[in-house]
Design an enzyme around this catalytic site. Structure first.
Site, PDB file in Angstrom:
ATOM      1  N   TRP A 136       0.797  -1.219   0.000  1.00 49.10           N
ATOM      2  CA  TRP A 136       0.000   0.000   0.000  1.00 49.10           C
ATOM      3  C   TRP A 136       0.836   1.278   0.000  1.00 49.10           C
ATOM      4  CZ3 TRP A 136       1.979   2.393   4.096  1.00 49.10           C
ATOM      5  CH2 TRP A 136       2.454   1.604   5.163  1.00 49.10           C
ATOM      6  N   LYS A 160      -2.722  -8.615  -7.201  1.00 46.43           N
ATOM      7  CA  LYS A 160      -3.317  -8.728  -5.879  1.00 46.43           C
ATOM      8  C   LYS A 160      -2.734  -7.583  -5.062  1.00 46.43           C
ATOM      9  CE  LYS A 160      -3.840  -9.873  -1.430  1.00 46.43           C
ATOM     10  NZ  LYS A 160      -4.133  -8.655  -0.674  1.00 46.43           N
ATOM     11  N   GLY A 212       6.886  -6.176  -0.336  1.00 46.44           N
ATOM     12  CA  GLY A 212       6.178  -6.176   0.930  1.00 46.44           C
ATOM     13  C   GLY A 212       7.060  -6.612   2.071  1.00 46.44           C
ATOM     14  N   SER A 213       6.428  -7.197   3.071  1.00 48.46           N
ATOM     15  CA  SER A 213       7.141  -7.580   4.283  1.00 48.46           C
ATOM     16  C   SER A 213       7.930  -8.861   4.081  1.00 48.46           C
ATOM     17  CB  SER A 213       6.143  -7.777   5.429  1.00 48.46           C
ATOM     18  OG  SER A 213       5.341  -8.921   5.185  1.00 48.46           O
ATOM     19  N   GLU A 234      11.016  -7.864  -3.406  1.00 50.78           N
ATOM     20  CA  GLU A 234      11.567  -6.625  -2.844  1.00 50.78           C
ATOM     21  C   GLU A 234      10.923  -6.474  -1.481  1.00 50.78           C
ATOM     22  OE1 GLU A 234      11.496  -3.260  -1.231  1.00 50.78           O
ATOM     23  OE2 GLU A 234      10.464  -2.463  -2.993  1.00 50.78           O
ATOM     24  N   LEU A 235      11.719  -6.691  -0.427  1.00 58.17           N
ATOM     25  CA  LEU A 235      11.172  -6.757   0.918  1.00 58.17           C
ATOM     26  C   LEU A 235      11.607  -5.524   1.726  1.00 58.17           C
ATOM     27  CD1 LEU A 235      11.812 -10.583   1.418  1.00 58.17           C
ATOM     28  CD2 LEU A 235       9.836  -9.438   0.392  1.00 58.17           C
ATOM     29  N   CYS A 268      10.448   1.566   1.944  1.00 61.56           N
ATOM     30  CA  CYS A 268      11.523   0.588   2.147  1.00 61.56           C
ATOM     31  C   CYS A 268      12.886   1.216   1.920  1.00 61.56           C
ATOM     32  CB  CYS A 268      11.335  -0.599   1.200  1.00 61.56           C
ATOM     33  SG  CYS A 268       9.830  -1.549   1.513  1.00 61.56           S
ATOM     34  N   GLU A 365      12.983  -3.004  11.055  1.00 60.38           N
ATOM     35  CA  GLU A 365      12.691  -1.852  10.208  1.00 60.38           C
ATOM     36  C   GLU A 365      11.688  -0.926  10.881  1.00 60.38           C
ATOM     37  OE1 GLU A 365      11.295  -0.927   5.600  1.00 60.38           O
ATOM     38  OE2 GLU A 365      10.790  -2.851   6.528  1.00 60.38           O
TER      39      GLU A 365
END
Length: 461
Positions: A136, A160, A212-213, A234-235, A268, A365
């Protein structure tokens, strides 16, 4: 988690959506597969024409889409409009460069001869439907940086999106439809996270990308690995921002504020750990804290707002826990650190010093406008502290010493090293990380080739 727009500035639920059922999901998967069969053979010129049209529509809709994003996840509206403009720019970049980036490659003539071939080449061919699981925090940009290269390569997309930005997700599907892309080339799936595994296991879905996470990345990678499907992840990131004695301290401190609080600190690639040489620590800290204190916090729809609310109540709670743990363990609060009264999920710009390795905030983080300050004695200690994290997304270094530049490029464990400026993404440069920040690359030639079948074509003599 319900699929709903909940205004983070006041907690009001504005719209709710029913999750798609099995029948509708199946219809969309069939459509994606059928569309790919013909779309994959379309000419680059036609794809580019459609992508340029999509970019033009984004420009036309910049005000409305920017406002939707702000209402859904709280970013200041000026930043939201800038995100829309960035997406349009990147669409045009891929429209103009995809054919060149995916052109056939010819090996050296001596290697062709040595292989026994009369001729040989490498061709990039699309894979098929690609599932994108997106977050988001940059609800338009995160999707476009996948969708633009994927569509230009001849793939089709299944999105999604995060459950708190459904209107943005639907806007994206509508955008590509209005631009003239074939029905099924890009579809939004209004589904909860529990439905992702079954879709990813479907044989019609050929690959997946997730931003995301770390837990979400592990889950998707595990399923994709079981199905032997390509993934790009990509975290999280806990990017260092190193300031050495030769730096322009005034400018480094000013940019540091923006680097920490961009997107309300929910990025991030935002700088999070500020690692400052002892010779300039006091001067930098004074300017940095003053800049954080001076920020305008308020209604994200107001033009003057620089920091809005966090996107969710849980996100604010998680951030508070990290700050409280650090303070209880001896961290010094230089500014902020306390939740304000009133509605909405606001948290003040905060700077903490005297951080130790035992504190959670050193290892985890911080997704919000909270900065940690570290004092280091020399370059070696700066590198040691910078790398003392499970993440490795990007990094920032302020120095005018070329010898130091070479050392930081050699030794920093990150997917990017940005000197004398803040980390930013651009369609021409690869984007991604190492360690627990994920693997694979988005953007540039590397990004468009991630979801291609890299095919050797060999002709006998």
């Amino acid at each position: 988690m319900p699929i709903a727009t909940v205004n983070p500035a006041n907690g009001e639920t504005l719209k709710t959506y029913e999750a798609m059922g099995d029948e509708e999901i199946e219809r969309r998967l069939r459509l994606a597969e059928a569309t790919f069969r013909t779309y994959r053979t379309s000419a680059f010129a036609e794809r580019a024409r459609l992508m340029h049209r999509a970019a033009d529509l984004l420009d036309e809709d910049q005000q409305d889409i920017g406002r939707i994003m702000t209402t859904e996840m709280g970013k200041p509206v000026k930043q939201a409009r800038a995100e829309v403009a960035k997406c349009a720019k990147s669409m045009r970049w891929y429209a103009d460069h995809a054919q060149e980036l995916l052109a056939d490659e010819e090996p050296a003539a001596s290697d062709v001869k040595d292989s026994g071939a009369s001729r040989a080449l490498v061709r990039y061919r699309p894979l098929g439907p690609v599932l994108a699981v997106m977050p988001w925090n940059f609800p338009l940009w995160q999707v476009v940086r996948f969708a633009a290269p994927a569509l230009m390569a001849g793939n089709v997309g299944l999105l999604k999106h995060a459950s708190n930005v459904p209107q943005t997700a639907l806007c994206l599907e509508d955008l590509f439809h209005r631009a003239g892309f074939p029905e099924g080339a890009f579809q939004t799936l209004l589904i909860g996270s529990g439905a992702v595994e079954e879709i990813l296991r479907d044989e019609r879905v050929k690959a997946a990308t997730l931003t995301g996470s770390e837990p979400a990345g592990r889950a998707v990678a595990s399923v994709a690995g079981d199905m032997v499907k390509k993934t790009v992840l990509e975290l999280g990131g806990s990017d260092p921002y190193v300031v050495m004695p030769s730096a322009d301290i005034d400018r480094a401190a000013k940019i540091a504020v923006t680097a920490r609080v961009q997107n309300n600190g929910q990025s991030c690639i935002a700088a999070k750990r500020f690692i400052v040489h002892t010779d300039v620590f006091d001067a930098f800290a004074e300017r940095f804290v003053a800049g954080m204190k001076a920020l305008t916090v308020g209604d994200p729809l107001a033009e003057e707002t620089e920091v809005g609310p966090l996107a969710s109540e849980q996100g604010r709670g998680d951030l508070e826990e990290l700050v409280d743990d650090a303070v209880e363990s001896g961290a010094t609060v230089l500014c902020g650190g306390e939740r304000p009264d009133g509605p909405g999920w606001y948290y003040p710009p905060t700077v903490l010093a005297d951080i130790t390795r035992e504190m959670r905030i050193h290892r985890e983080e911080t997704f919000g406008p909270v900065a940690t300050l570290y004092r280091v004695a020399d370059l070696d200690e700066a590198v040691l502290v910078a790398n003392d994290t499970p993440f490795g997304l990007s990094s920032n270094v302020w120095t005018r010493d070329e010898g130091e530049v070479d050392r930081f490029v050699r030794d920093l464990e990150a997917g990017g090293v940005f000197f004398n400026g803040m980390t930013a993404s651009h369609p021409a440069f690869p984007f991604g990380g190492v360690k627990r920040s994920g693997y694979g690359r988005e953007l540039s030639a590397h990004g468009i080739r991630e979801f291609c079948n890299i095919t050797t074509v060999w002709h006998g003599a």
